[in-house]
Motif scaffolding. Structure first.
Motif, PDB file in Angstrom:
ATOM      1  N   THR A 237       0.830  -1.205   0.000  1.00 20.18           N
ATOM      2  CA  THR A 237       0.000   0.000   0.000  1.00 20.18           C
ATOM      3  C   THR A 237       0.866   1.257   0.000  1.00 20.18           C
ATOM      4  O   THR A 237       0.510   2.261  -0.629  1.00 20.18           O
ATOM      5  N   PHE A 240       2.094   1.759  -3.659  1.00 20.61           N
ATOM      6  CA  PHE A 240       1.096   2.302  -4.583  1.00 20.61           C
ATOM      7  C   PHE A 240       0.711   3.747  -4.247  1.00 20.61           C
ATOM      8  O   PHE A 240       0.130   4.440  -5.094  1.00 20.61           O
ATOM      9  N   ILE A 245      -2.427   6.111  -5.599  1.00 21.50           N
ATOM     10  CA  ILE A 245      -3.499   5.194  -5.234  1.00 21.50           C
ATOM     11  C   ILE A 245      -3.687   5.227  -3.719  1.00 21.50           C
ATOM     12  O   ILE A 245      -2.747   4.977  -2.964  1.00 21.50           O
ATOM     13  N   TYR A 249      -7.777   1.677  -1.696  1.00 23.93           N
ATOM     14  CA  TYR A 249      -7.660   0.965  -2.978  1.00 23.93           C
ATOM     15  C   TYR A 249      -6.418   0.076  -2.996  1.00 23.93           C
ATOM     16  O   TYR A 249      -6.422  -1.008  -3.589  1.00 23.93           O
ATOM     17  N   GLY A 250      -5.363   0.550  -2.354  1.00 19.25           N
ATOM     18  CA  GLY A 250      -4.156  -0.275  -2.245  1.00 19.25           C
ATOM     19  C   GLY A 250      -4.437  -1.551  -1.476  1.00 19.25           C
ATOM     20  O   GLY A 250      -3.892  -2.618  -1.788  1.00 19.25           O
ATOM     21  N   ILE A 253      -6.023  -3.955  -3.801  1.00 14.76           N
ATOM     22  CA  ILE A 253      -5.004  -4.566  -4.664  1.00 14.76           C
ATOM     23  C   ILE A 253      -4.272  -5.679  -3.912  1.00 14.76           C
ATOM     24  O   ILE A 253      -3.977  -6.742  -4.474  1.00 14.76           O
ATOM     25  N   ILE A 256      -6.325  -8.700  -3.990  1.00  7.92           N
ATOM     26  CA  ILE A 256      -6.201  -9.356  -5.298  1.00  7.92           C
ATOM     27  C   ILE A 256      -4.935 -10.212  -5.334  1.00  7.92           C
ATOM     28  O   ILE A 256      -4.927 -11.333  -5.842  1.00  7.92           O
ATOM     29  N   TYR A 257      -3.868  -9.664  -4.754  1.00  9.03           N
ATOM     30  CA  TYR A 257      -2.594 -10.378  -4.689  1.00  9.03           C
ATOM     31  C   TYR A 257      -2.758 -11.703  -3.940  1.00  9.03           C
ATOM     32  O   TYR A 257      -2.325 -12.764  -4.409  1.00  9.03           O
ATOM     33  N   TYR A 302      -2.049  -0.319 -14.405  1.00  9.79           N
ATOM     34  CA  TYR A 302      -2.840  -1.505 -14.734  1.00  9.79           C
ATOM     35  C   TYR A 302      -1.952  -2.682 -15.135  1.00  9.79           C
ATOM     36  O   TYR A 302      -2.259  -3.841 -14.835  1.00  9.79           O
ATOM     37  N   ILE A 305      -0.551  -4.070 -11.867  1.00  7.62           N
ATOM     38  CA  ILE A 305      -1.510  -4.899 -11.146  1.00  7.62           C
ATOM     39  C   ILE A 305      -1.631  -6.277 -11.800  1.00  7.62           C
ATOM     40  O   ILE A 305      -1.683  -7.304 -11.122  1.00  7.62           O
ATOM     41  N   THR A 306      -1.650  -6.305 -13.145  1.00  8.09           N
ATOM     42  CA  THR A 306      -1.721  -7.579 -13.868  1.00  8.09           C
ATOM     43  C   THR A 306      -0.492  -8.435 -13.598  1.00  8.09           C
ATOM     44  O   THR A 306      -0.597  -9.637 -13.312  1.00  8.09           O
ATOM     45  N   ALA A 309      -0.555  -9.868 -10.108  1.00  6.45           N
ATOM     46  CA  ALA A 309      -1.453 -11.014  -9.971  1.00  6.45           C
ATOM     47  C   ALA A 309      -0.804 -12.291 -10.502  1.00  6.45           C
ATOM     48  O   ALA A 309      -0.876 -13.354  -9.868  1.00  6.45           O
TER      49      ALA A 309
END
Length: 399
Positions: A237, A240, A245, A249-250, A253, A256-257, A302, A305-306, A309
């Protein structure tokens, strides 16, 4: 121990690790807020995490030695008590000294249970260690996914984090009472596995196994990968924030990780039935480093983030695969081995956490990713060495 009791024990471990994933991970996204509330820099936060990692390192090794000798219930209850006390302090009053004490209590509590649960699981399921370790980590990652989401909700509704810590302290207190009531007279060791204290020379043998090249190399893998890559999750966090960010929102993310880490674990659970652990470890680490390089050097959020992941999928099984490979070197002394190897993972935090804090404070938050990449590259060198060691052994057995 009969099959039913083994199954109940494993399910209990799953619940414990799910809850750990929630409670331990929720602190990471709050680091910028905690630093601001205490009016300290990221470098001092790094020092606090450094001290906590030293305590965790010592606790891991001691818990590993004890888990070859004593009842799991005693170790589990001790770890739960440390977590109750840590969150109770966290929710009551916070300054830098209290933060250091809380960090020590939480990391020691997690270390005691993490090491003992893996050790006893390796004794109960000797023929299926890798799969059981992967499922234990899936449970942990499931909680880790929910942790940052809880933080996002708290920040969105402006709920004070200290009240969350008090709630967690109460839940751990309930957990202590429930666990004690469920397992007041049960011993988690099965009848097949004798305790080392009754075996002549077992103390020396358990220490001698730590000189095994595969155990040493596996420990170094955990040192660099867990220190750098898992350290990245602590500072994610913060990282980002440098791209505009917000923490809420961090935190999403970060969830998501962890979610994609679970996907990686599930995939690996199926792969271990067909391929050797070391082959999976080698190729997943190689591909994960490529993803981490993209995450580090490409400036578009973006794409970052991809790549993050995908990296999570390939790096997810490093811990369970490496610990399983190490534990199999001597199942009777698996507790000592796991205490040693997991202690190296926390030793990685001792080095990398203050390094992350120093880099964030004096070079900029955007440089955090390069620290993770450097550590992962060094870790892959030791993965390659372990790959060669086990390949030679496999060839000798085949001949």
């Amino acid at each position: 121990m009969d099959k039913k009791t083994k199954r109940q024990t494993l399910i209990t471990f799953y619940y414990i690790l799910v809850f750990f994933g929630i409670s331990i991970i929720i602190i990471d996204p709050l680091i910028p807020i905690i630093a601001e509330e205490m009016n300290v820099g990221f470098d001092r936060i790094g020092i606090a995490l450094f001290i906590g990692s030293i305590a965790a390192l010592i606790a891991n090794f001691i818990a590993g030695r004890l888990s070859d000798r004593v009842d799991i219930k005693k170790l589990v209850l001790l770890g739960l008590f440390f977590l109750f006390l840590g969150f109770a302090l966290f929710g009551t009053y916070l300054n830098f000294i209290i933060f250091i004490i809380v960090t020590i209590l939480l990391r020691v509590g997690f270390s005691v249970i993490d090491t003992s649960v893996h050790s006893f699981s390796s004794k109960l399921f000797k023929k299926d260690v890798s799969r059981v370790f992967l499922k234990l980590d899936i449970a942990w990652y499931s909680g880790a996914v929910m942790g940052p989401l809880v933080i996002s909700g708290i920040l969105y509704f402006e709920f004070l984090p200290k009240y969350l810590f008090l709630i967690l302290a109460f839940i751990y207190l309930v957990f202590i009472a429930v666990f004690y009531k469920i397992c007041p007279k049960k011993k988690i060791l099965d009848n097949d596995s004798s305790q080392n204290k009754s075996i002549p020379g077992s103390h020396e043998n358990s220490l001698r196994v730590l000189k095994n090249p595969a155990v040493i190399t596996g420990s170094l893998i955990l040192f660099f990968f867990m220190g750098s890559v898992m350290g990245l999750s602590t500072w994610m966090t913060t990282y980002f924030l440098s791209f505009g960010i917000k923490i809420a929102y961090g935190s999403a993310i970060l969830s998501i990780y962890w979610l994609f880490s679970i996907i990686g674990m599930i995939i690996t659970t199926r792969l271990v039935a067909k391929y050797r652990e070391i082959n999976i470890l080698f190729y997943s680490c190689f591909t994960g480093i490529i993803c981490l390089a993209i995450f580090s050097f490409i400036p578009f959020v973006y794409i970052k983030i991809t790549a993050l992941a995908l990296q999570a999928i390939f790096f997810a099984a490093i811990f369970p695969l490496t610990t399983a490979i190490s534990a199999k070197r001597d199942p009777r002394n698996s507790g000592t081995i796991l205490g040693f190897t997991i202690a190296f993972a926390f030793a990685g935090s001792i080095v990398f956490q203050p390094l992350y804090g120093y880099v964030a404070e004096y070079f900029g938050k955007e440089y955090i990713a390069y620290v993770a990449l450097a550590g992962a590259l060094i870790g892959f060198v030791f993965v390659s060495i372990l790959f060669r060691i086990l390949k030679r052994e496999h060839i000798r057995r085949s001949i």
